[in-house]
Design an enzyme around this catalytic site. Structure first.
Site, PDB file in Angstrom:
ATOM      1  CB  THR A   1      90.287  50.697  31.779  1.00 23.52           C
ATOM      2  OG1 THR A   1      90.507  52.083  32.003  1.00 23.52           O
ATOM      3  CG2 THR A   1      91.540  50.146  31.122  1.00 23.52           C
ATOM      4  CG  ASP A   2      87.927  55.619  31.027  1.00 18.83           C
ATOM      5  OD1 ASP A   2      88.868  55.108  31.679  1.00 18.83           O
ATOM      6  OD2 ASP A   2      87.310  56.625  31.423  1.00 18.83           O
ATOM      7  CD  GLU A   3      93.314  54.635  33.425  1.00 26.40           C
ATOM      8  OE1 GLU A   3      94.539  54.643  33.269  1.00 26.40           O
ATOM      9  OE2 GLU A   3      92.763  54.615  34.539  1.00 26.40           O
TER      10      GLU A   3
ATOM     11  CE  LYS B   1      92.283  46.114  31.633  1.00 23.32           C
ATOM     12  NZ  LYS B   1      91.811  44.859  32.298  1.00 23.32           N
TER      13      LYS B   1
ATOM     14  CG  PHE C   1      87.606  48.279  43.849  1.00 24.17           C
ATOM     15  CD1 PHE C   1      86.583  48.473  44.777  1.00 24.17           C
ATOM     16  CD2 PHE C   1      87.707  49.164  42.772  1.00 24.17           C
ATOM     17  CE1 PHE C   1      85.665  49.515  44.629  1.00 24.17           C
ATOM     18  CE2 PHE C   1      86.801  50.201  42.616  1.00 24.17           C
ATOM     19  CZ  PHE C   1      85.778  50.377  43.528  1.00 24.17           C
TER      20      PHE C   1
ATOM     21  CG  ASP D   1      99.856  33.775  37.661  1.00 22.64           C
ATOM     22  OD1 ASP D   1      99.222  34.558  36.938  1.00 22.64           O
ATOM     23  OD2 ASP D   1     101.095  33.799  37.798  1.00 22.64           O
TER      24      ASP D   1
ATOM     25  CE1 TYR E   1      95.216  48.730  34.291  1.00 19.58           C
ATOM     26  CE2 TYR E   1      94.658  51.034  33.913  1.00 19.58           C
ATOM     27  CZ  TYR E   1      94.268  49.733  34.190  1.00 19.58           C
ATOM     28  OH  TYR E   1      92.939  49.427  34.360  1.00 19.58           O
TER      29      TYR E   1
ATOM     30  CG  HIS F   1      98.525  62.976  35.222  1.00 21.15           C
ATOM     31  ND1 HIS F   1      98.501  63.807  36.310  1.00 21.15           N
ATOM     32  CD2 HIS F   1      97.398  62.236  35.309  1.00 21.15           C
ATOM     33  CE1 HIS F   1      97.425  63.571  37.020  1.00 21.15           C
ATOM     34  NE2 HIS F   1      96.736  62.623  36.429  1.00 21.15           N
TER      35      HIS F   1
HETATM   36  P1  NAD Z   1      92.364  45.505  41.788  1.00 24.07           P
HETATM   37  O1  NAD Z   1      93.805  45.832  41.590  1.00 24.07           O
HETATM   38  O2  NAD Z   1      91.651  45.987  42.983  1.00 24.07           O
HETATM   39  O3  NAD Z   1      92.184  43.910  41.748  1.00 24.07           O
HETATM   40  C1  NAD Z   1      92.855  43.084  40.839  1.00 24.07           C
HETATM   41  C2  NAD Z   1      92.686  41.643  41.300  1.00 24.07           C
HETATM   42  O4  NAD Z   1      93.318  40.777  40.342  1.00 24.07           O
HETATM   43  C3  NAD Z   1      93.340  41.342  42.649  1.00 24.07           C
HETATM   44  O5  NAD Z   1      92.477  40.571  43.453  1.00 24.07           O
HETATM   45  C4  NAD Z   1      94.585  40.559  42.279  1.00 24.07           C
HETATM   46  O6  NAD Z   1      95.008  39.638  43.284  1.00 24.07           O
HETATM   47  C5  NAD Z   1      94.122  39.839  41.027  1.00 24.07           C
HETATM   48  N1  NAD Z   1      95.238  39.459  40.145  1.00 24.07           N
HETATM   49  C6  NAD Z   1      96.285  40.223  39.749  1.00 24.07           C
HETATM   50  N2  NAD Z   1      97.109  39.503  38.973  1.00 24.07           N
HETATM   51  C7  NAD Z   1      96.555  38.269  38.848  1.00 24.07           C
HETATM   52  C8  NAD Z   1      96.940  37.102  38.146  1.00 24.07           C
HETATM   53  N3  NAD Z   1      98.067  37.043  37.435  1.00 24.07           N
HETATM   54  N4  NAD Z   1      96.146  36.012  38.237  1.00 24.07           N
HETATM   55  C9  NAD Z   1      95.001  36.035  38.990  1.00 24.07           C
HETATM   56  N5  NAD Z   1      94.607  37.111  39.678  1.00 24.07           N
HETATM   57  C10 NAD Z   1      95.376  38.230  39.610  1.00 24.07           C
HETATM   58  O7  NAD Z   1      91.665  45.990  40.446  1.00 24.07           O
HETATM   59  P2  NAD Z   1      90.188  46.526  40.181  1.00 24.07           P
HETATM   60  O8  NAD Z   1      90.173  47.983  40.382  1.00 24.07           O
HETATM   61  O9  NAD Z   1      89.222  45.680  40.891  1.00 24.07           O
HETATM   62  O10 NAD Z   1      90.071  46.263  38.609  1.00 24.07           O
HETATM   63  C11 NAD Z   1      89.541  45.045  38.103  1.00 24.07           C
HETATM   64  C12 NAD Z   1      89.506  45.115  36.581  1.00 24.07           C
HETATM   65  O11 NAD Z   1      88.704  46.210  36.166  1.00 24.07           O
HETATM   66  C13 NAD Z   1      90.880  45.315  35.953  1.00 24.07           C
HETATM   67  O12 NAD Z   1      90.967  44.517  34.794  1.00 24.07           O
HETATM   68  C14 NAD Z   1      90.897  46.788  35.588  1.00 24.07           C
HETATM   69  O13 NAD Z   1      91.718  47.036  34.473  1.00 24.07           O
HETATM   70  C15 NAD Z   1      89.439  47.030  35.271  1.00 24.07           C
HETATM   71  N6  NAD Z   1      88.967  48.415  35.481  1.00 24.07           N
HETATM   72  C16 NAD Z   1      89.186  49.043  36.681  1.00 24.07           C
HETATM   73  C17 NAD Z   1      88.695  50.338  36.868  1.00 24.07           C
HETATM   74  C18 NAD Z   1      88.863  51.067  38.180  1.00 24.07           C
HETATM   75  O14 NAD Z   1      88.541  52.253  38.267  1.00 24.07           O
HETATM   76  N7  NAD Z   1      89.331  50.423  39.241  1.00 24.07           N
HETATM   77  C19 NAD Z   1      87.994  50.985  35.827  1.00 24.07           C
HETATM   78  C20 NAD Z   1      87.787  50.300  34.626  1.00 24.07           C
HETATM   79  C21 NAD Z   1      88.274  49.018  34.466  1.00 24.07           C
HETATM   80  P1  TYD Z   2      94.069  56.866  40.047  1.00 25.21           P
HETATM   81  O1  TYD Z   2      93.143  56.563  41.160  1.00 25.21           O
HETATM   82  O2  TYD Z   2      95.466  56.339  40.100  1.00 25.21           O
HETATM   83  O3  TYD Z   2      93.331  56.382  38.704  1.00 25.21           O
HETATM   84  P2  TYD Z   2      93.771  56.597  37.148  1.00 25.21           P
HETATM   85  O4  TYD Z   2      95.090  57.242  37.059  1.00 25.21           O
HETATM   86  O5  TYD Z   2      93.800  55.193  36.667  1.00 25.21           O
HETATM   87  O6  TYD Z   2      92.684  57.427  36.564  1.00 25.21           O
HETATM   88  O7  TYD Z   2      94.158  58.430  39.861  1.00 25.21           O
HETATM   89  C1  TYD Z   2      93.013  59.225  39.595  1.00 25.21           C
HETATM   90  C2  TYD Z   2      93.479  60.650  39.371  1.00 25.21           C
HETATM   91  O8  TYD Z   2      94.022  61.146  40.601  1.00 25.21           O
HETATM   92  C3  TYD Z   2      94.598  60.801  38.344  1.00 25.21           C
HETATM   93  O9  TYD Z   2      94.420  62.031  37.655  1.00 25.21           O
HETATM   94  C4  TYD Z   2      95.858  60.858  39.185  1.00 25.21           C
HETATM   95  C5  TYD Z   2      95.386  61.568  40.445  1.00 25.21           C
HETATM   96  N1  TYD Z   2      96.080  61.207  41.708  1.00 25.21           N
HETATM   97  C6  TYD Z   2      96.568  62.217  42.534  1.00 25.21           C
HETATM   98  O10 TYD Z   2      96.456  63.421  42.227  1.00 25.21           O
HETATM   99  N2  TYD Z   2      97.178  61.859  43.708  1.00 25.21           N
HETATM  100  C7  TYD Z   2      97.336  60.551  44.064  1.00 25.21           C
HETATM  101  O11 TYD Z   2      97.948  60.288  45.154  1.00 25.21           O
HETATM  102  C8  TYD Z   2      96.823  59.525  43.218  1.00 25.21           C
HETATM  103  C9  TYD Z   2      96.970  58.077  43.584  1.00 25.21           C
HETATM  104  C10 TYD Z   2      96.192  59.912  42.040  1.00 25.21           C
END
Ligand code: NAD
Ligand code: TYD
Length: 337
Positions: free
Chosen positions: A126-128, A155, A14, A61, A151, A277
């Site tokens: 991530t802020d998590e 991180k 993403f 990978d 998770y 949660h």
């Molecule tokens: P995503 O799950 O959509 O994408 C992850 C990508 O990494 C995929 O294309 C997957 O194929 C690839 N991948 C997984 N394992 C791999 C490996 N071993 N080697 C090579 N490629 C691999 O995730 P995203 O939401 O795009 O998140 C990207 C980064 O941003 C992550 O590090 C995540 O922790 C961080 N992040 C995400 C969010 C969010 O809200 N989505 C917020 C803050 C930080």
């Molecule tokens: P998520 O998108 O999994 O992100 P994160 O847990 O990493 O913040 O979830 C966002 C919020 O939505 C979290 O409080 C969990 C809640 N959630 C639901 O209530 N229903 C769902 O089906 C999912 C996937 C998440």
């Protein structure tokens, strides 16, 4: 910034795919994109870039040493590590891949970056990692790490390793810790795309617990802009929180999406809460604002409307994902919940 060669890992996910597009359209840099193409990685996310000479894709990978060596065979100036297992619920079902990719994979990249002598190593975090907040207060860069899910613990481990490489070897590490992203190409297991795609298909919208957990939302392009800024101006050895001051309860999110789509609120179904949660996340982005001049450009209301429209208009993208493995996962996660 001068023309650089950037190794992007996880560039078919993403945020990574949005970042690849963002950088190629605004900067002269060349990108090598290494992605394992797990269930979350999708070459369709980069459609249109097939003939772009500045983008090279390698299937690989980050937790495999020979794949990492191949990725570093180019003249790598900068590493941006997006590659990760990212879904909290999957980390509860089976943490194994989270440890392998997020911790060991990051270690292999840091080691290769150290040997190569890269100009910058960006760990996209991530802020998590900060854990859960009470109703008041925000995460600053000084907030102690207190992750609650496999998770977020994986991180946080990667962040600690990355910072240790800066302290010990002077590998020029920068870490960003961003809040929850939304926007196009997000895998429909995450809250916002799951709700939109279910609502479009008139399926129930599962909300965990009382629906009052709070997340702080940022549009993915604003996150990409923050990363580009940190690459250019961020100081090695620093952490930068990234957020856009959009705290919303999950209930507010689900009702907004239903209202945009003109669907009834009766589609909401409260389901059993996620174990461990986190109640609330909120980012204090003072540092990145004052030191680097970051200002998110997208208002949440407009961003959410645009995102809903994107999923409505790109139905074939998500319909081809919501088959096979996805349906098995969905059943395991939500059936009888
Ligand atoms: P995503 O799950 O959509 O994408 C992850 C990508 O990494 C995929 O294309 C997957 O194929 C690839 N991948 C997984 N394992 C791999 C490996 N071993 N080697 C090579 N490629 C691999 O995730 P995203 O939401 O795009 O998140 C990207 C980064 O941003 C992550 O590090 C995540 O922790 C961080 N992040 C995400 C969010 C969010 O809200 N989505 C917020 C803050 C930080
Ligand atoms: P998520 O998108 O999994 O992100 P994160 O847990 O990493 O913040 O979830 C966002 C919020 O939505 C979290 O409080 C969990 C809640 N959630 C639901 O209530 N229903 C769902 O089906 C999912 C996937 C998440």
């Amino acid at each position: 910034m001068d023309k650089m060669h950037i190794l992007v890992t996880g560039g078919c996910g993403f945020i990574g795919s949005n970042f690849v597009r963002y950088m190629l359209s605004r900067h002269p840099h060349a990108i090598t994109n290494m992605d394992k193409l797990t269930y979350a990685g999708n070459l369709e996310n980069l459609k249109g870039l097939e003939s772009e000479p500045r983008h090279r894709f390698i299937k690989g990978d980050i937790a495999n040493i020979s794949d990492v060596e191949k990725a570093f065979a180019d003249d790598t100036d900068i590493v941006v590590n997006f590659a990760a297992e990212t879904h909290v619920d999957r980390s509860i079902l089976d943490p194994d891949a989270f440890i392998g990719t997020n911790i060991y994979g990051t270690y292999l990249l840091l080691e290769a970056a150290r040997k190569k002598g890269v100009k910058k190593f960006m760990q996209v975090s991530t802020d998590e990692v900060y854990g859960s907040l009470p109703p008041a207060g925000k995460f600053t860069e000084e907030t102690p790490l207190a992750p609650n899910s496999p998770y977020s613990a994986s991180k946080a481990s990667a962040d600690l390793l990355a910072m240790a490489y800066w302290k010990t070897f002077k590998t020029p590490v920068v870490i960003t810790r961003c809040s929850n992203n939304y926007g196009p190409y997000q895998f429909p297991e995450k809250l916002i795309p799951l709700l939109i795609t279910n609502a479009v298909e008139n399926l129930e919208l599962p909300i965990y617990g009382d629906g009052l957990n709070v997340r702080d939302w940022i549009h993915v392009e604003d996150h990409c802009e923050a990363i580009a800024l940190v690459l250019e101006k961020g100081e090695p050895g620093n952490v930068y929180n990234v957020g856009a001051e959009n705290e919303r309860t999950n209930l507010e999110i689900v009702t907004s999406i239903l209202d945009i789509l003109k669907k009834p609120h009766s589609l909401i179904r409260y389901v059993k809460d996620r174990p461990g949660h986190d109640r609330r996340y909120a980012i204090d982005n003072t540092k990145i604002h004052t030191k680097l001049g970051f200002k998110p450009g997208r208002a949440f209301k407009t961003g959410l409307e645009e995102t809903v429209r994107w999923y409505v208009e790109n139905r074939t993208w998500w319909q081809s994902i919501r088959t096979g493995e996805y349906l098995k996962y969905y059943e395991k996660m939500y059936k009888d919940r």
